[in-house]
Design a protein around this motif. Sequence first.
Motif, PDB file in Angstrom:
ATOM      1  N   THR A   1       1.038   5.136  -0.441  1.00 25.11           N
ATOM      2  CA  THR A   1       0.293   6.399  -0.484  1.00 25.11           C
ATOM      3  C   THR A   1       1.002   7.457  -1.318  1.00 25.11           C
ATOM      4  OG1 THR A   1       1.346   7.081   1.595  1.00 25.11           O
ATOM      5  CG2 THR A   1      -0.799   5.990   1.746  1.00 25.11           C
TER       6      THR A   1
ATOM      7  N   LEU B   1      -1.623  11.124  -0.539  1.00 23.02           N
ATOM      8  CA  LEU B   1      -2.001  11.414   0.845  1.00 23.02           C
ATOM      9  C   LEU B   1      -1.194  12.620   1.325  1.00 23.02           C
ATOM     10  CD1 LEU B   1      -3.397  10.973   3.480  1.00 23.02           C
ATOM     11  CD2 LEU B   1      -1.898   9.017   3.941  1.00 23.02           C
TER      12      LEU B   1
ATOM     13  N   TYR C   1       0.865  -1.179   0.000  1.00 21.81           N
ATOM     14  CA  TYR C   1       0.000   0.000   0.000  1.00 21.81           C
ATOM     15  C   TYR C   1       0.898   1.224   0.000  1.00 21.81           C
ATOM     16  CZ  TYR C   1      -3.870   3.107   1.223  1.00 21.81           C
ATOM     17  OH  TYR C   1      -4.813   4.105   1.222  1.00 21.81           O
TER      18      TYR C   1
ATOM     19  N   ARG D   1      -9.303   5.284   0.561  1.00 21.72           N
ATOM     20  CA  ARG D   1      -9.385   6.573   1.237  1.00 21.72           C
ATOM     21  C   ARG D   1     -10.805   6.971   1.634  1.00 21.72           C
ATOM     22  NH1 ARG D   1      -8.059  10.611  -3.869  1.00 21.72           N
ATOM     23  NH2 ARG D   1     -10.057  10.377  -4.943  1.00 21.72           N
TER      24      ARG D   1
ATOM     25  N   TRP E   1      -3.051   5.123  -2.833  1.00 22.40           N
ATOM     26  CA  TRP E   1      -3.766   5.767  -1.736  1.00 22.40           C
ATOM     27  C   TRP E   1      -5.267   5.792  -1.996  1.00 22.40           C
ATOM     28  CZ3 TRP E   1      -5.559   7.625   2.433  1.00 22.40           C
ATOM     29  CH2 TRP E   1      -6.280   8.809   2.509  1.00 22.40           C
TER      30      TRP E   1
END
Length: 392
Positions: A39, A154, A37, A116, A112
């Motif tokens: 961002t 992010l 993951y 979210r 991201w």
Amino acid sequence: MKCALIAIALLITLDVQAGDYIQLAAKINGHEVNLAYDTGCEAFVLFESTVREIGIKWDEPKPTVAFHPGKVNLGYTEQVNLEIVGLSLKGRCRVLDPPLSDDLKIDGLIPWSFFREGILYFNSHEYGMDGLNELPDDIADWKAFRLKKSVPLLVFEIDAADGSTIDVMIDTGADIGVALPRNKFADWRKNHPESPAAVNDGHTAYSGRNVDEICWAEQISVGDLTISGVPVGPLYRGLEYNSELYDIVLGLYAISRMELIVDYPNGTLYIKPNPRPPREYVHNRLGAVFVSSNSDAGDLIAHVIKDSAAYEAGVRNGDVLVKVDGVGIEDGNSASGISTLSQFWSKPHGTKLNLELRRGDKPFEVSVILQDILPPKKGSRVDPRISSTQIY
């Protein structure tokens, strides 16, 4: 839910030297994959080796397509089925062939934007991420910051003392600390000459090789956000190309020093300090790098930090590296060569390495005992000014 991920160029901030990520188990067309993951990434990306292994059809990027510096020209796949954390998605994904993809132990990147829309809790000290149904009862004790929802990464905003706004990006794709614009880092370094310093030699998909000094701050503040016990360095050059999106980057190591909640629906990011001591920071314990003056190949020439393990062993600027523990490095400027050398230099404190070098026409050998540089050992001489630093 569908995701049509078909653009060709995007921002990729994965640091191929990093070894830690927030990892998520997933399936692509029924095949198990391990995704990070990230961002700091704009879109869902699979690595080319994974695409070929699974047998997904994909279109290579057109070499004539122009794209901005700091972004990577990518191809994209046919439609795929993605299963991840209880979600089933259909869409195309982008294809990247990063240096050292086999060493990364991940198959691709989740951006991201995928998660979210809810409330996310980052337990970064353990590289974990969880979804929350509601904010915790003690949320009033956390510092609150505005999310910058107009960008695909992010990013949150901090109010500076002079009334300006600092945009800070959270980048879980790089195990770095606080990354400052190069002019800001140069000013910080000038004001902290005694700060312990290591040298970082990394390779990114978007900017190639980066050799930079990395220092240590016992405490560093940006506006009213204070982070304790963290490495500080300059932004990678590729990240600087996208400076219209952010001013500062906080990597995984920096956010391991805090607890983090992102409430995207309400546009708020919450932070509170992590009281646990800093974890080990994997870094170059040799105190030197070896870089060819030719970008493609050539002699690997030493750049040595004074009083480092390499310096104490007798290595000096300009010496040429031939072998490490009997291993020759054919192309130390390639991603694989950089990785091989970095794996030697980041071995644990106390590791003994034998370096074969050349000074002019004269070959010689030295034995080096690797030493921890970051964070500084308790009782070591530390510039008292690094105990508290205000950047903005």
